[in-house]
Design a protein around this motif. Sequence first.
Motif, PDB file in Angstrom:
ATOM      1  N   CYS A  21      33.382  64.523   8.622  1.00  0.00           N
ATOM      2  CA  CYS A  21      32.261  64.938   7.781  1.00  0.00           C
ATOM      3  C   CYS A  21      31.061  64.008   8.005  1.00  0.00           C
ATOM      4  O   CYS A  21      31.192  62.784   7.899  1.00  0.00           O
ATOM      5  CB  CYS A  21      32.704  64.868   6.323  1.00  0.00           C
ATOM      6  SG  CYS A  21      31.377  65.154   5.141  1.00  0.00           S
ATOM      7  N   ARG A  24      30.313  61.799   5.025  1.00  0.00           N
ATOM      8  CA  ARG A  24      31.255  60.692   4.833  1.00  0.00           C
ATOM      9  C   ARG A  24      30.871  59.489   5.689  1.00  0.00           C
ATOM     10  O   ARG A  24      30.853  58.356   5.211  1.00  0.00           O
ATOM     11  CB  ARG A  24      32.678  61.174   5.169  1.00  0.00           C
ATOM     12  CG  ARG A  24      33.712  60.103   4.969  1.00  0.00           C
ATOM     13  CD  ARG A  24      35.116  60.676   4.977  1.00  0.00           C
ATOM     14  NE  ARG A  24      36.097  59.611   4.879  1.00  0.00           N
ATOM     15  CZ  ARG A  24      37.377  59.797   4.660  1.00  0.00           C
ATOM     16  NH1 ARG A  24      37.857  61.009   4.519  1.00  0.00           N
ATOM     17  NH2 ARG A  24      38.211  58.772   4.585  1.00  0.00           N
ATOM     18  N   VAL A 186      25.955  68.949   3.519  1.00  0.00           N
ATOM     19  CA  VAL A 186      27.175  69.468   4.160  1.00  0.00           C
ATOM     20  C   VAL A 186      27.811  70.498   3.234  1.00  0.00           C
ATOM     21  O   VAL A 186      27.395  70.649   2.091  1.00  0.00           O
ATOM     22  CB  VAL A 186      28.214  68.347   4.440  1.00  0.00           C
ATOM     23  CG1 VAL A 186      27.731  67.383   5.498  1.00  0.00           C
ATOM     24  CG2 VAL A 186      28.574  67.589   3.162  1.00  0.00           C
ATOM     25  N   CYS A 193      37.818  67.273   1.626  1.00  0.00           N
ATOM     26  CA  CYS A 193      37.175  66.623   0.475  1.00  0.00           C
ATOM     27  C   CYS A 193      38.191  66.044  -0.515  1.00  0.00           C
ATOM     28  O   CYS A 193      37.984  64.968  -1.053  1.00  0.00           O
ATOM     29  CB  CYS A 193      36.251  67.601  -0.239  1.00  0.00           C
ATOM     30  SG  CYS A 193      34.813  68.057   0.761  1.00  0.00           S
ATOM     31  N   CYS A 196      39.220  62.652   0.371  1.00  0.00           N
ATOM     32  CA  CYS A 196      38.125  61.749   0.745  1.00  0.00           C
ATOM     33  C   CYS A 196      37.813  60.781  -0.404  1.00  0.00           C
ATOM     34  O   CYS A 196      37.802  61.177  -1.570  1.00  0.00           O
ATOM     35  CB  CYS A 196      36.895  62.606   1.068  1.00  0.00           C
ATOM     36  SG  CYS A 196      35.415  61.639   1.419  1.00  0.00           S
ATOM     37  N   TYR A 199      35.136  61.942  -3.029  1.00  0.00           N
ATOM     38  CA  TYR A 199      35.364  63.215  -3.736  1.00  0.00           C
ATOM     39  C   TYR A 199      34.651  63.254  -5.094  1.00  0.00           C
ATOM     40  O   TYR A 199      33.948  64.219  -5.407  1.00  0.00           O
ATOM     41  CB  TYR A 199      36.872  63.399  -3.909  1.00  0.00           C
ATOM     42  CG  TYR A 199      37.295  64.701  -4.547  1.00  0.00           C
ATOM     43  CD1 TYR A 199      37.224  65.898  -3.839  1.00  0.00           C
ATOM     44  CD2 TYR A 199      37.787  64.736  -5.850  1.00  0.00           C
ATOM     45  CE1 TYR A 199      37.631  67.105  -4.420  1.00  0.00           C
ATOM     46  CE2 TYR A 199      38.196  65.928  -6.431  1.00  0.00           C
ATOM     47  CZ  TYR A 199      38.120  67.101  -5.709  1.00  0.00           C
ATOM     48  OH  TYR A 199      38.521  68.283  -6.283  1.00  0.00           O
ATOM     49  N   CYS A 202      30.900  63.674  -4.594  1.00  0.00           N
ATOM     50  CA  CYS A 202      30.385  64.943  -4.040  1.00  0.00           C
ATOM     51  C   CYS A 202      30.719  66.160  -4.897  1.00  0.00           C
ATOM     52  O   CYS A 202      29.909  67.073  -5.020  1.00  0.00           O
ATOM     53  CB  CYS A 202      30.946  65.171  -2.634  1.00  0.00           C
ATOM     54  SG  CYS A 202      30.436  63.930  -1.438  1.00  0.00           S
TER      55      CYS A 202
HETATM   56  S1  SF4 Z   1      33.915  64.529  -0.397  1.00  0.00           S
HETATM   57 FE1  SF4 Z   1      31.798  64.425   0.392  1.00  0.00          FE
HETATM   58  S2  SF4 Z   1      31.812  62.868   1.959  1.00  0.00           S
HETATM   59 FE2  SF4 Z   1      33.928  63.433   1.569  1.00  0.00          FE
HETATM   60  S3  SF4 Z   1      34.434  65.023   3.051  1.00  0.00           S
HETATM   61 FE3  SF4 Z   1      33.717  66.065   1.202  1.00  0.00          FE
HETATM   62  S4  SF4 Z   1      31.523  66.341   1.496  1.00  0.00           S
HETATM   63 FE4  SF4 Z   1      32.187  64.823   2.993  1.00  0.00          FE
END
Ligand code: SF4
Length: 478
Positions: A21, A24, A186, A193, A196, A199, A202
């Motif tokens: 991502c 990220r 994104v 996500c 991540c 999370y 976002c």
């Molecule tokens: S939580 Fe945010 S930074 Fe993480 S993969 Fe999803 S969109 Fe990308």
Amino acid sequence: MNNAPTQAYIKPSDASAWALCARRVWLDNKGELEVEEAEDAFEALIIELGLAHEHAVLTQLMKEKSVHTATSPEDTQRLMAEGVDVIYQAQLLDKENLLVGYPDFLIRHASGEYQPADAKLSLSEDKKEIQVQLGFYRRMLNASLPAIVFLGDGDTAEIDDETNPLTNQFVTEMRELLASDTEPLVRYSHSKCRACPYYTHCKPAFEAKEEISLLYGVQGRAADGLEKHGINTISELAASSPASLPDVPYLKGYEKKQRAILQAQSYFSGEVHQIAPVSLPDGHWVHFDIEDNPLTGSGEKHVYLWGFLVPDFSNADFEYVWTDTAEQDRQGWIEFLAKIEEYRERYADLVLAHYSQHERTTIRSYAKRYDMESNETVLYLLGDESPLFDMQKPVLDSLVLPLQGYGLKDICKHKDLVNFQWEDDSSGSQWSVVQFNRFLAENNPDMKAQLKAEILGYNRDDVIATRRLEEWLRAKFM
Ligand code: SF4
């Protein structure tokens, strides 16, 4: 310790986040968020095994060559100028182009050129981040020879000029990302996500703008296509009709569009939509689930537990085949086949219910591994009259659920759906891999027995969950 600056420098360790991502990798480098990294036992196990693998490669190289550990970029240059055999923990720094890289090894070829090399737990060099990392070192060294990957199963692989376009793409995109002070836009991706660390940063923003890719089955590219046609939010999608929606990538045809619209509607209402009759096979059901350890170091997974729930489906009706170590892998497989014959004899109309394709593909790969594709029980399991029944199929074919993922846990744990809770709430497939590796490393017999009991409890709950799902489907939709 690495003394080289890393701020605003492009480093190949960003390749993993970059491959997942753009936001990220931007947040990793430019974000000022306080991220509370949850203690991830699986991640810790991977790091531990990765370090052990690197150490094993180092030990092997030390038997063959003289190895020097670099202490700084300057020291690396000095050792290269001296022409030492192997430089361990090399440090590469290009101040002009703002590049920095830390290959595990630089190995001197007979021609005098140094080949960068990394020890990777992976069994294949095909992963994007591996190709970028090794390609990046080659770029920094201006190398003509391929880079070397010491894979997790003891094999070695090479990364050559073929990966240059990918490496160049990484460098170009990273340069743009690092130059920007704005968080990149994104799409949401449930699989990426939810695992991540950003999370909680976002997700609320995605929800606030009713991001369409929050919906199960609507990928980022489909959301891009819908946006071009003026459908920007989940509300707008929920209010459309399949006939009015244009064909966009990954969202073509009446059925897919109808599903997406119902998914959007149930996002708000929490309703379940039945789009086709649910059909379940008749017979005596036995619920079936396996646990495997992918971290064997041999390249082949070890199924250490083949678990079953037989009639009358209480906790006491849990049966299993267990093997302690990968050395007993074949024995476990043979005992599993014997168990199947036992059930086949007991129930002429056996239905072996599991969730997703994993069990079937594992049986196929075991039959291949032990050259038993013509074995009578294997033919029974994989043939036209197979007793195997994938419970995910009727769910996906017939229902639209108020969920972002259609995994067994997503459906079963939801209080308005199956509402079955695992006894150990923290358990999961990665959890069981960690527990099994603890079991392998444990010498205390009491602790070992306790770890085994916990893993068995988790697997038992998995098969009870598929039983509860069966009951829920029968009660509500048949
Ligand atoms: S939580 Fe945010 S930074 Fe993480 S993969 Fe999803 S969109 Fe990308």
